[in-house]
Write a protein that holds these residues in place. Sequence first.
Motif, PDB file in Angstrom:
ATOM      1  N   MET A   1      -2.717   4.539   3.111  1.00  0.00           N
ATOM      2  CA  MET A   1      -2.186   4.457   4.463  1.00  0.00           C
ATOM      3  C   MET A   1      -3.006   5.415   5.316  1.00  0.00           C
ATOM      4  O   MET A   1      -3.546   6.407   4.824  1.00  0.00           O
ATOM      5  CB  MET A   1      -0.707   4.830   4.492  1.00  0.00           C
ATOM      6  CG  MET A   1       0.176   3.846   3.742  1.00  0.00           C
ATOM      7  SD  MET A   1       0.135   2.156   4.397  1.00  0.00           S
ATOM      8  CE  MET A   1       1.067   2.349   5.921  1.00  0.00           C
ATOM      9  N   ASN A   2      -3.110   5.139   6.604  1.00  0.00           N
ATOM     10  CA  ASN A   2      -3.958   5.975   7.448  1.00  0.00           C
ATOM     11  C   ASN A   2      -3.491   7.420   7.487  1.00  0.00           C
ATOM     12  O   ASN A   2      -4.304   8.346   7.494  1.00  0.00           O
ATOM     13  CB  ASN A   2      -3.997   5.424   8.868  1.00  0.00           C
ATOM     14  CG  ASN A   2      -4.789   6.306   9.809  1.00  0.00           C
ATOM     15  OD1 ASN A   2      -4.232   7.203  10.441  1.00  0.00           O
ATOM     16  ND2 ASN A   2      -6.089   6.069   9.885  1.00  0.00           N
ATOM     17  N   ASN A   3      -2.183   7.647   7.512  1.00  0.00           N
ATOM     18  CA  ASN A   3      -1.656   9.008   7.557  1.00  0.00           C
ATOM     19  C   ASN A   3      -0.311   9.060   6.851  1.00  0.00           C
ATOM     20  O   ASN A   3       0.311   8.032   6.591  1.00  0.00           O
ATOM     21  CB  ASN A   3      -1.547   9.502   9.007  1.00  0.00           C
ATOM     22  CG  ASN A   3      -0.600   8.664   9.842  1.00  0.00           C
ATOM     23  OD1 ASN A   3       0.611   8.824   9.794  1.00  0.00           O
ATOM     24  ND2 ASN A   3      -1.160   7.726  10.608  1.00  0.00           N
TER      25      ASN A   3
ATOM     26  N   VAL B   1       0.837  -1.204   0.000  1.00  0.00           N
ATOM     27  CA  VAL B   1       0.000   0.000   0.000  1.00  0.00           C
ATOM     28  C   VAL B   1       0.869   1.249   0.000  1.00  0.00           C
ATOM     29  O   VAL B   1       0.600   2.216  -0.715  1.00  0.00           O
ATOM     30  CB  VAL B   1      -0.955   0.009   1.214  1.00  0.00           C
ATOM     31  CG1 VAL B   1      -1.736   1.318   1.285  1.00  0.00           C
ATOM     32  CG2 VAL B   1      -1.916  -1.171   1.138  1.00  0.00           C
ATOM     33  N   CYS B   2       1.949   1.240   0.801  1.00  0.00           N
ATOM     34  CA  CYS B   2       2.853   2.392   0.896  1.00  0.00           C
ATOM     35  C   CYS B   2       3.472   2.750  -0.451  1.00  0.00           C
ATOM     36  O   CYS B   2       3.631   3.916  -0.785  1.00  0.00           O
ATOM     37  CB  CYS B   2       3.982   2.086   1.878  1.00  0.00           C
ATOM     38  SG  CYS B   2       3.742   2.802   3.503  1.00  0.00           S
TER      39      CYS B   2
ATOM     40  N   VAL C   1      -4.470   1.631   7.877  1.00  0.00           N
ATOM     41  CA  VAL C   1      -4.883   2.001   6.524  1.00  0.00           C
ATOM     42  C   VAL C   1      -6.271   2.631   6.569  1.00  0.00           C
ATOM     43  O   VAL C   1      -7.008   2.481   7.543  1.00  0.00           O
ATOM     44  CB  VAL C   1      -4.899   0.794   5.553  1.00  0.00           C
ATOM     45  CG1 VAL C   1      -3.538   0.137   5.470  1.00  0.00           C
ATOM     46  CG2 VAL C   1      -5.986  -0.209   5.931  1.00  0.00           C
ATOM     47  N   ASN C   2      -6.592   3.350   5.528  1.00  0.00           N
ATOM     48  CA  ASN C   2      -7.925   3.914   5.321  1.00  0.00           C
ATOM     49  C   ASN C   2      -8.557   3.240   4.112  1.00  0.00           C
ATOM     50  O   ASN C   2      -7.957   3.206   3.033  1.00  0.00           O
ATOM     51  CB  ASN C   2      -7.837   5.419   5.036  1.00  0.00           C
ATOM     52  CG  ASN C   2      -8.186   6.253   6.245  1.00  0.00           C
ATOM     53  OD1 ASN C   2      -8.888   5.792   7.147  1.00  0.00           O
ATOM     54  ND2 ASN C   2      -7.699   7.484   6.278  1.00  0.00           N
TER      55      ASN C   2
ATOM     56  N   TYR D   1      -9.352  -9.444   1.990  1.00  0.00           N
ATOM     57  CA  TYR D   1     -10.300  -8.430   2.454  1.00  0.00           C
ATOM     58  C   TYR D   1     -10.326  -8.377   3.985  1.00  0.00           C
ATOM     59  O   TYR D   1     -10.338  -7.297   4.581  1.00  0.00           O
ATOM     60  CB  TYR D   1     -11.700  -8.698   1.913  1.00  0.00           C
ATOM     61  CG  TYR D   1     -12.673  -7.604   2.300  1.00  0.00           C
ATOM     62  CD1 TYR D   1     -12.671  -6.378   1.633  1.00  0.00           C
ATOM     63  CD2 TYR D   1     -13.556  -7.777   3.359  1.00  0.00           C
ATOM     64  CE1 TYR D   1     -13.530  -5.361   2.004  1.00  0.00           C
ATOM     65  CE2 TYR D   1     -14.426  -6.767   3.742  1.00  0.00           C
ATOM     66  CZ  TYR D   1     -14.408  -5.565   3.056  1.00  0.00           C
ATOM     67  OH  TYR D   1     -15.256  -4.558   3.445  1.00  0.00           O
ATOM     68  N   ASP D   2     -10.311  -9.544   4.634  1.00  0.00           N
ATOM     69  CA  ASP D   2     -10.292  -9.568   6.094  1.00  0.00           C
ATOM     70  C   ASP D   2      -9.071  -8.826   6.629  1.00  0.00           C
ATOM     71  O   ASP D   2      -9.164  -8.044   7.578  1.00  0.00           O
ATOM     72  CB  ASP D   2     -10.277 -11.004   6.613  1.00  0.00           C
ATOM     73  CG  ASP D   2     -11.630 -11.683   6.472  1.00  0.00           C
ATOM     74  OD1 ASP D   2     -12.635 -10.970   6.298  1.00  0.00           O
ATOM     75  OD2 ASP D   2     -11.668 -12.921   6.526  1.00  0.00           O
ATOM     76  N   TYR D   3      -7.917  -9.070   6.006  1.00  0.00           N
ATOM     77  CA  TYR D   3      -6.688  -8.437   6.467  1.00  0.00           C
ATOM     78  C   TYR D   3      -6.761  -6.917   6.321  1.00  0.00           C
ATOM     79  O   TYR D   3      -6.307  -6.175   7.194  1.00  0.00           O
ATOM     80  CB  TYR D   3      -5.497  -8.977   5.679  1.00  0.00           C
ATOM     81  CG  TYR D   3      -5.015 -10.345   6.128  1.00  0.00           C
ATOM     82  CD1 TYR D   3      -5.619 -11.002   7.190  1.00  0.00           C
ATOM     83  CD2 TYR D   3      -3.957 -10.975   5.497  1.00  0.00           C
ATOM     84  CE1 TYR D   3      -5.187 -12.249   7.602  1.00  0.00           C
ATOM     85  CE2 TYR D   3      -3.508 -12.221   5.905  1.00  0.00           C
ATOM     86  CZ  TYR D   3      -4.125 -12.851   6.960  1.00  0.00           C
ATOM     87  OH  TYR D   3      -3.690 -14.085   7.383  1.00  0.00           O
ATOM     88  N   ILE D   4      -7.306  -6.450   5.216  1.00  0.00           N
ATOM     89  CA  ILE D   4      -7.428  -4.999   5.004  1.00  0.00           C
ATOM     90  C   ILE D   4      -8.332  -4.385   6.064  1.00  0.00           C
ATOM     91  O   ILE D   4      -8.041  -3.307   6.608  1.00  0.00           O
ATOM     92  CB  ILE D   4      -7.964  -4.699   3.589  1.00  0.00           C
ATOM     93  CG1 ILE D   4      -6.931  -5.116   2.539  1.00  0.00           C
ATOM     94  CG2 ILE D   4      -8.287  -3.206   3.429  1.00  0.00           C
ATOM     95  CD1 ILE D   4      -7.446  -5.028   1.112  1.00  0.00           C
ATOM     96  N   VAL D   5      -9.421  -5.064   6.388  1.00  0.00           N
ATOM     97  CA  VAL D   5     -10.332  -4.568   7.424  1.00  0.00           C
ATOM     98  C   VAL D   5      -9.617  -4.508   8.774  1.00  0.00           C
ATOM     99  O   VAL D   5      -9.767  -3.544   9.535  1.00  0.00           O
ATOM    100  CB  VAL D   5     -11.596  -5.438   7.508  1.00  0.00           C
ATOM    101  CG1 VAL D   5     -12.430  -5.073   8.736  1.00  0.00           C
ATOM    102  CG2 VAL D   5     -12.434  -5.275   6.241  1.00  0.00           C
TER     103      VAL D   5
END
Length: 393
Positions: free
Chosen positions: A302-304, A244-245, A281-282, A269-273
């Motif tokens: 990424m979350n921030n 993702v980064c 992550v967002n 999908y479970d891991y992303i959640v």
Amino acid sequence: MLDTIKQYQDRFLKNFNTNYKRYLYEKIDFDEKLIGIMGARGVGKTTMLFQRLSELKGLSKKALYISLDYPFISSASLSELAFKFADSGGEYLLLDEVHKYEDFASHLKTIYDMSELKVIFTGSSAVSILNAKADLSRRVSLFNLEGLSFREFLELDNKTSLFKFGLEEILSDHPNISRQLQIDFNTFKKYLQVGFYPFYFSKTNSYYESLLNTINLSIDIDLTSLGLVEQRYTYKLKKLLEVVCQSEPFEVNYTKIAALAEISRAKLYDYIVYLSDARLVNMIDEQSRGLSKLVKPAKIYMNNTNLIYSYGNNFKIGTIRETFFANQLKATHKLNISKQGDFIVDDKFTFEIGGAKKSFEQIKDMPNSYIAADDIEVGIGNKIPLWLFGFLY
């Protein structure tokens, strides 16, 4: 055991000297009987508990702080400890990191139902797990603590006080607000790199090392203690974060991401959640209604921006800009992916994110459309400085 806990508490209080109160503090009604403060590691939940503890001590209230991370707590009954404290005249119980205590939700329910104690607890962002383990939803007032906004970072960095602004106020009056604030643009760049987590101010020289450690603990300890991920699979989540980064925000191609992260498509999908629950992550969904929402892919950020920088310099500036906007807006507003621009906020305002020269070509026919532009200190018309969206909370 109560005496031992009080000794720990006094030792912590002796070394506690943080006076700055986060945006959330003034929003909480501390007269509520059961309050939960959820959030990612490192955003200041423990600090907020100690600020409340100091406040209660100043009011001569009998309050007790317990970290569920204490090595001797796991073998004790949390509810029995609470009852002993209440029997000794205790009034307020402050519980830190409750997700580290097995069956914590059932104990919280018992304490709520069978004592007069007022309880404040902090825990992981995985609120769904909290609600699933016991029927706390009718009893608890839950709050989410975000990382530092750009406004809060400036207050801490410059030891000053700044107003926050509502979104519509920013949209209508941004030139005057920007001129009034007179922000040093280099400070915004600094915030993007190191300004999201309050521990920057105590670990300036080892910030990224501390941040990477925080990421690892969130995955290795928090997600596993909640029973979400088996320990042997945690490296897969770390691999997914790297993917993702290093990627531009894109509509989720589960097959491609699964291959890059070496994760089965069924597990992805479970891991992303889980990573979203941990505020690493967002996930931003497309604007849709009804059943169509179930089949619309999200974008993953990424979350921030600090998290991106902690993984090195292999990223695009456009990713940094969109990540900042998504992070600051999602904390206070409904945020979706727009079909024409980058984002739509509150089902009303369309935003395109870019640099100083970004044009309106892509959103020129959209009502209530705006550009959030990086590299400008003052905007004009519907082109607004990107940094100003860091003043929403």
